[in-house]
Every structure is written in structure tokens, then in C-alpha cells.
Design a protein around this motif. Sequence first.
Motif, mmCIF file in Angstrom:
data_model
loop_
_atom_site.group_PDB
_atom_site.id
_atom_site.type_symbol
_atom_site.label_atom_id
_atom_site.label_comp_id
_atom_site.label_asym_id
_atom_site.label_seq_id
_atom_site.Cartn_x
_atom_site.Cartn_y
_atom_site.Cartn_z
ATOM 1 N N ASN A 175 0.657 -1.348 0.372
ATOM 2 C CA ASN A 175 0.334 -0.473 -0.254
ATOM 3 C C ASN A 175 0.864 0.841 0.130
ATOM 4 N N GLU A 176 2.340 1.129 -0.275
ATOM 5 C CA GLU A 176 3.039 2.883 -0.384
ATOM 6 C C GLU A 176 3.108 2.831 0.725
ATOM 7 N N ILE A 177 2.992 2.582 1.935
ATOM 8 C CA ILE A 177 2.861 3.518 3.758
ATOM 9 C C ILE A 177 3.769 4.406 3.016
ATOM 10 N N SER A 178 4.947 3.390 4.093
ATOM 11 C CA SER A 178 6.752 3.955 4.059
ATOM 12 C C SER A 178 6.989 4.433 5.394
ATOM 13 N N ASP A 179 8.236 4.837 5.596
ATOM 14 C CA ASP A 179 8.014 5.515 7.612
ATOM 15 C C ASP A 179 7.097 6.618 7.439
ATOM 16 N N ASP A 180 7.191 7.129 6.397
ATOM 17 C CA ASP A 180 5.653 8.241 7.216
ATOM 18 C C ASP A 180 4.721 7.819 7.617
ATOM 19 N N GLY A 181 4.245 7.142 6.465
ATOM 20 C CA GLY A 181 3.278 6.659 7.202
ATOM 21 C C GLY A 181 2.995 5.213 8.380
ATOM 22 N N ILE A 182 3.936 4.985 7.989
ATOM 23 C CA ILE A 182 4.021 3.716 9.561
ATOM 24 C C ILE A 182 4.148 4.021 11.076
ATOM 25 N N GLN A 183 4.759 6.091 10.542
ATOM 26 C CA GLN A 183 4.967 7.053 11.875
ATOM 27 C C GLN A 183 3.582 6.810 12.866
ATOM 28 N N TYR A 184 2.163 7.260 11.973
ATOM 29 C CA TYR A 184 1.034 7.278 12.227
ATOM 30 C C TYR A 184 0.397 6.092 12.865
ATOM 31 N N LEU A 185 0.672 4.887 12.126
ATOM 32 C CA LEU A 185 0.461 4.061 12.479
ATOM 33 C C LEU A 185 0.664 3.397 13.991
ATOM 34 N N ALA A 186 2.161 3.604 13.945
ATOM 35 C CA ALA A 186 2.904 2.915 15.441
ATOM 36 C C ALA A 186 2.869 4.105 16.570
ATOM 37 N N LYS A 230 14.000 4.286 10.207
ATOM 38 C CA LYS A 230 12.752 5.061 10.833
ATOM 39 C C LYS A 230 11.519 3.782 10.434
ATOM 40 N N GLY A 231 11.398 4.022 10.090
ATOM 41 C CA GLY A 231 9.517 3.390 10.474
ATOM 42 C C GLY A 231 10.002 2.479 11.442
ATOM 43 N N THR A 232 11.040 1.446 11.231
ATOM 44 C CA THR A 232 11.279 -0.002 11.982
ATOM 45 C C THR A 232 11.753 1.216 13.522
ATOM 46 N N TYR A 233 11.955 1.660 13.579
ATOM 47 C CA TYR A 233 12.291 2.234 15.071
ATOM 48 C C TYR A 233 11.327 2.805 15.449
ATOM 49 N N ASN A 234 10.245 3.374 14.501
ATOM 50 C CA ASN A 234 9.382 4.001 15.113
ATOM 51 C C ASN A 234 7.715 2.676 15.838
ATOM 52 N N LEU A 235 8.006 1.292 15.005
ATOM 53 C CA LEU A 235 7.399 0.411 14.929
ATOM 54 C C LEU A 235 7.125 -0.280 16.419
ATOM 55 N N ALA A 236 9.168 -0.176 16.855
ATOM 56 C CA ALA A 236 9.864 -1.151 17.614
ATOM 57 C C ALA A 236 9.456 -0.062 18.974
#
Length: 432
Positions: free
Chosen positions: A360-371, A393-399
Motif C-alpha cells: 500500500n505504499e505506506i512508507s516510513d512516514d505512514g508507519i509513524q501514524y500507525l505506530a 525509520k519506520g522500523t524504529y517507530n514500530l519498535a
Amino acid sequence: MSNDTTPSVMPACVEPAVDVLKNINPMKILFSLRNDSTQLGTNIDNNTQVQTSKILNLSNKKLSDQNLRRIAYSLKSNTTLIKLNLAGNNFGITGIKYLLIALQSNITLTTLDLQNNKIGDKGIQCLAEFLYDNTTLTTLNLGGNDIEDKGAYHLASAIQHNMTLKILNLQNNNIKDEGAEALAYALENNSILNTLSLGRNQINIDGIQHWANTIQNNIVHEIFHSFICSSSLFSSIQTLIAFDIEGNGISDDGVQYLAYALESNIGLTTLNLGRNQITAEGIQFLANALETNKTLTSLNLGGNELGSNGIEILATALQYNNTLSTLYLGRNSVGIDGAQHLANLLNHNTKLVKLDLQSNEISDDGIQYLADALQNNITLKTLNLARNNIGDKGTYNLANALEHNNTLTHLHLALNLIADERAQALATLVET
């Protein structure tokens, strides 16, 4: 729609095979099966094993007509087999004739997988005549069998009379609107079939309109059972709980019909609308229905064209939904903006357990919201974020989110841009 098909006890289309089976010596059958065990990929050594097996898998074995004749003979007297898989053998109408002769006298088989066998409409006619009065089969897989509208009509005639079959798979055939109409009509007169798959056929708006009418009249059997048994007001009850119409030509107009039906439906729990060219316009109709529908628990909208606008509409409608627990939204161009809308959903919804957002082309910036949303969410257990260009960056936010989340147990991150050591760290957080 008229129903002028009245099958005989022994279907006429398979009668020519009866004499052939009558003249087969049982010991010769077992000996031949033993000799053919390499080709069949089975370990049929003796009569005891044949007669005591409960599950037999003969899929993709390139079975000849001779093989099928032998198998059919052993089935006639078998009293233990409950599941038989003959998928992918391309045996066509000849093989189905042998098989049906055997099943006329078999009283134990409940699950039959015949997908990808090129049975065609003529073979389906034979099978439909068998199903007319059959009282044992509960699950039948007929996917990928070149079934067209004529074959669908034969099956519809059988379904109106069959009182045993619960699950029917007709995926990947050539059924069009006329065949869909026949099947929809049959379900209005069937109180047993509860799961039907029509995915990857050629059903368009006209066909789905008939199904919308059927779904609108769907009644949960358990609720009305005691009343129906003592009342003549209802001649039939509909119990459809799972409907798969993936990969057809439903489009926004077709979704409008289905959405209207869902507003009053009280039986359907699973609906697959994947890959149907549904856009934000169509999802508005569905969103309105989900605000009133109280039974749907699983919805598949993967592979459509919702975009961030459609995701916003859906997410807003589901914020306070107390029914839907599984939602598939893969391949919908969700993007960063759509991820923000889904984060809002996760901040408010207390029912959603599984969310699929792959590709879905969410990328790191989108992951920030979900995280950020995951830090507060206490219901979501499975989240699929595969193929979303997630990096460090997205991995860090998920962690960081997982350190505060005690609910998520399955996080899918395949085919992203995550280094092995970071993936291992995330896996440890999910496990703990």
C-alpha cells in the motif's frame, strides 16, 4: 424461474458406466491399485488400508480413466472415508461418471474436492443430478472446472432440493450474470448451504443485483428455528453466512446494491469483495451500510481502488463499529494520508483484531501514524505491513510502539527495506 429437472434415482448420464463397474473383480482392483501406487503417490497395499482410510489425497496425480474406475469401485463399499481430494487430475466427464456411480451407494463421504478437472457443463449436469437427493456430502469444491451458465443452472436446480450441502466452491469458472441469477434464486429456497464462493467468474452488475436481493432476505436459522418449525408462514429460511464474489465486475454500482442489502441483512458474517474495481464512490455506500449492519465480522476489500479518500470514508464509518473484527485492505494505494486515517480508526475502534495493509505504499512516514496508534490500541492482534517500503525509520517507530503494546502477536513485514538485525529485534518485541 422454472425448475423442470427431475433426476432419476440413478442419473441417466452415468448409467452407461454401471455395467463396466459391475464386471470388475474386487481383487483385481486392489492388485491394480497396488501396482499403480507409484503413479498415484499413495500407499494402497491391501484391502484393510483401503477400507480404513478416513482421508485420501489423490490430487495432481494424472489419474487415468482406468485409475478412476478402480478408485470408484473401492468407494462403493467403503464405510470409513470422509474426505477425498481428486483435484488437478483433468479427468473430465468420463471420470466424473465413474465417481458418481460409486457415490450413489457410499454413505460416509462428506468432503469432495474436484477442482481443476475440466468437468464442464455436461459433467456438472451429472453431478447435479447426483446432488439432487444426496444426503452425505457437506463440502464440495468445483473451482476451475470450465463451468458456465448452463452448468450453474444445473447446480441451482440441485441446490433447491439438496438438504445436506453446506459449503460450495465455484471459484475460477466462467459463470456470468444468468448463472449467478439461477444460483441466487436457488439460495432463496435452500436452508442449509451457508458458504458460497463465486470468486473469479464473470459476474457483473446484473448478476450481483440478484444476489443483493437474496442477501437482503437472509435470515439466521438459529434465531428463527423454533418459530419456523411450528409455523407455516415461512416456506424456507436462508442461512448464508459467507459469500465470496472476489475478482468479478461488481464496480461501484454493484456495491451499491450489496450495501443496501447489508443494511437489513442479519446473517452474513464474511464478505469478500476483493479485486472488483471499487473506488471511493462505491465505498461510501458500503460505509453507510456498516454503520447499521450488526453481523458482518470479516470484510475483504483487497485489490480495489479505494485510495486515501476511500480509506478515509471507510475508517470514519468503522471508528465505532462493534462487529467487524477482520479487515483486508491490501493493494489499495493507501499511502501516507490513508495510513493517517487508519491510525485514527485504531485509536477509536475496540473490535478490530486483524488488519491487512500489504502493498500500500505506506512508507516510513505512514508507519509513524500507525505506530503512534498502536501504542494505545488494545485489540489488534495481527497486522500485515508487507511490501510497504518500510525502512530504518519506520522500523524504529514500530519498535517504540511495541514496547508499549501488549496485544499485537503477529506483525508481517516481509519484502520491506528492513535490515536483518532490526527485524530480529522487532520479532523479539512481538514475542514478548
